[in-house]
Design a protein around this motif. Structure first.
Motif, PDB file in Angstrom:
ATOM      1  N   GLY A 196      -7.414 134.982 -70.991  1.00 18.21           N
ATOM      2  CA  GLY A 196      -8.221 133.883 -70.491  1.00 18.21           C
ATOM      3  C   GLY A 196      -9.213 134.382 -69.455  1.00 18.21           C
ATOM      4  N   TYR A 197     -10.250 133.577 -69.153  1.00 25.49           N
ATOM      5  CA  TYR A 197     -11.238 134.002 -68.170  1.00 25.49           C
ATOM      6  C   TYR A 197     -12.065 132.827 -67.666  1.00 25.49           C
ATOM      7  CZ  TYR A 197     -14.899 133.414 -71.660  1.00 25.49           C
ATOM      8  OH  TYR A 197     -15.758 132.869 -72.581  1.00 25.49           O
ATOM      9  N   PHE A 198     -12.723 133.044 -66.526  1.00 27.65           N
ATOM     10  CA  PHE A 198     -13.730 132.144 -65.973  1.00 27.65           C
ATOM     11  C   PHE A 198     -14.806 133.020 -65.355  1.00 27.65           C
ATOM     12  CE2 PHE A 198     -15.504 130.380 -62.037  1.00 27.65           C
ATOM     13  CZ  PHE A 198     -16.083 129.207 -62.509  1.00 27.65           C
ATOM     14  N   GLU A 199     -16.062 132.704 -65.589  1.00 27.29           N
ATOM     15  CA  GLU A 199     -17.131 133.469 -64.939  1.00 27.29           C
ATOM     16  C   GLU A 199     -18.402 132.640 -64.848  1.00 27.29           C
ATOM     17  OE1 GLU A 199     -19.586 136.443 -66.914  1.00 27.29           O
ATOM     18  OE2 GLU A 199     -18.172 136.404 -68.580  1.00 27.29           O
ATOM     19  N   ARG A 200     -19.282 133.108 -63.976  1.00 25.66           N
ATOM     20  CA  ARG A 200     -20.620 132.540 -63.853  1.00 25.66           C
ATOM     21  C   ARG A 200     -21.633 133.555 -64.354  1.00 25.66           C
ATOM     22  NH1 ARG A 200     -18.043 130.637 -59.020  1.00 25.66           N
ATOM     23  NH2 ARG A 200     -18.182 128.356 -58.836  1.00 25.66           N
ATOM     24  N   GLY A 201     -22.811 133.062 -64.697  1.00 28.42           N
ATOM     25  CA  GLY A 201     -23.883 133.952 -65.087  1.00 28.42           C
ATOM     26  C   GLY A 201     -24.412 134.716 -63.898  1.00 28.42           C
TER      27      GLY A 201
END
Length: 494
Positions: A428-433
């Protein structure tokens, strides 16, 4: 030019979630005079990139290979619940600690206390102005510990930047009383050789031992002279923290440690440790010490002893931090290639540099050895305008599995399984540009930790984030509740 391949994990766009925060939260100055943050305490600003790198970044956004500027994305099993932007303290956000319903967030200008009793709507309780990088933070009982690793004019929160070449300059550990979360009080300070880049607690009933990691001595620094081949050990009496003092400086590298670039090109010379993780139940510690990784015996907490030491002069540039698995038979070491300010999560750098190194612990007692098994790096290439490398993370205490959540600066937050040491994988992951398409601007998640059912991340630029994961592989961690969590003091979750 670096090509940016389409990520192997499905993306889903996410609207920004603004969390309500306490507007009445006060900015406290915990010292005798008002302090003004010093630009010299902060990481370097934007750096130019080539026109080709600019074009690559814009093309990758247009093609959907990476998120757009400020766009937040995540895997299907992760939700972004809340974000509190930086408020009075506009410096770089750093590490996190937890106690009860509170999160304590370091910032190069001081620290912030959040009420996280409602993870979907965290609120600010207090903000303390006390400049001095990195302001690494830990808590134990009514005490909060804050690292100062920038040369200051004195030990107050009203100090100013001052050259380390001046004998009167101060660096070290500050101690606060946090019995009143709305009004923390500065109660003690201890100067340590070469300051305190990070610190690690080994708490006991009457005393708290603090292992102080620092490095980079110079013959021109009166209080940071070479050789500097060990760590400072501070003893803090809980009933009288004002009596805190350095009680030992154990030498971990009697041979001087890794010689670094002169012998091993691209590798940092060992002149101290960057970070140490203790495992009190097992009387063990793992040290990430620039050019070396070490395993230590803590039978005598005031005098840790190295029982094994490893180097990786092929793929590791800077041994940065360490995390044990729950059974204490594995250690994940991180490599901070580029010092956290470079773009190293691209195809050019490859999968083994700027990554995690997974080591099994073989043997028993003082005969235990670190055995390398594999590397782990996020499987999503980042742009050349995004600083990205392995950084701070913690276990997600899932039963019978080894799962970690970890910050990767602008690579975001990665959740990955290393139950099979030789074959780790992201789940799983979460990121911003990127923060910019035409310059490398420092930002991204500094720390990402699991605490009492949720993931909390301190983004250097964007503030305090709360995430939730819904996955059968991590479901067994949800009932686990901790009264206190300093990730570098690894708990017995069960």
């Amino acid at each position: 030019m670096t090509s940016l391949h389409t990520p192997r994990v499905r993306r889903r766009p996410l609207r920004a979630v603004a969390a309500a925060f306490g507007l009445a939260a006060s900015l406290l100055v915990a010292g005798p005079a008002a302090a003004t943050p010093d630009p010299g305490d902060h990481p370097s600003g934007a750096r130019e990139v080539s026109r080709g790198q600019e074009a690559d970044t814009r093309a990758a956004i247009k093609n959907g290979d990476i998120p757009g500027v400020d766009e937040a994305v995540h895997s299907a099993n992760v939700r972004h619940l809340a974000n509190i932007p930086k408020q009075a303290l506009q410096g770089t956000n750093s590490d996190l600690a937890f106690q009860g319903k509170y999160a304590f967030a370091g910032n190069y200008d001081g620290f912030v206390i959040y009420d996280i009793s409602r993870p979907k709507a965290p609120r600010t309780v207090s903000q303390v102005l006390c400049p001095g990088s990195q302001n690494d933070v830990s808590v134990s009982g009514n005490l909060l510990f804050l690292s100062t690793d920038s040369s200051r004019s004195d030990n107050s929160c009203g100090s100013a930047a001052q050259p380390a070449t001046e004998k009167s300059s101060w660096e070290g550990m500050k101690i606060f009383d946090i019995s009143d979360k709305k009004n923390p009080k500065y109660v003690a300070a201890v100067e340590t050789a070469c300051g305190s880049h990070t610190h690690t607690l080994l708490p006991e009933r009457r005393n708290v031992y603090v292992y102080v990691s620092s490095y980079s001595p110079s013959a021109t620094f009166p209080d940071c002279q070479p050789p500097h081949d060990g760590i400072s050990v501070i003893k803090v009496p809980r009933s009288a923290p004002e009596k805190a003092a350095v009680v030992d400086f154990p030498v971990l590298f009697p041979d001087g440690g890794n010689p670094g670039g002169s012998t091993n090109p691209g590798v940092s010379q060992t002149t101290g440790c960057h970070d140490i993780t203790t495992f009190p139940k097992l009387k063990l510690a793992a040290g990430a010490c620039m050019g070396d990784g070490v395993l230590m015996d803590l039978s005598n907490p005031a005098a840790p002893k190295v029982i094994d030491r490893v180097q990786d002069n092929v793929n590791f540039a800077f041994w940065h931090s360490a995390t044990f698995n729950e059974r204490g038979n594995k250690v994940v070491f991180t490599d901070e290639l580029g010092g956290g300010g470079a773009a190293t999560c691209n195809e050019k750098t490859g999968p083994n540099r700027g990554a995690d190194g997974i080591y099994d612990i073989a043997g028993k007692g003082t005969h235990r050895k670190l055995v390398f098994k594999s590397y782990y790096k996020i499987p999503r290439h980042q742009a050349d305008t995004e600083n990205c490398v392995a950084h701070n993370g913690s276990l997600i205490p899932a039963r019978n599995r080894d799962i970690m959540v970890q910050a990767w600066y602008q690579g975001g937050v990665s959740i990955w399984d290393f139950t099979d040491s030789a074959h780790p994988k992201e789940i799983g992951y979460f990121e911003r540009g990127p923060l910019s398409t035409d310059a490398l601007v420092t930002g991204g998640a500094w720390s990402a930790y699991y605490y009492n059912g949720h993931i909390y991340s301190n983004d250097m630029a964007k503030g305090f984030d709360v995430l939730a994961i819904d996955d059968r592989r991590t479901d067994s961690a949800e009932p686990v509740r901790m009264r206190e969590l300093n990730v570098q003091t690894q708990p017995d979750y069960r």
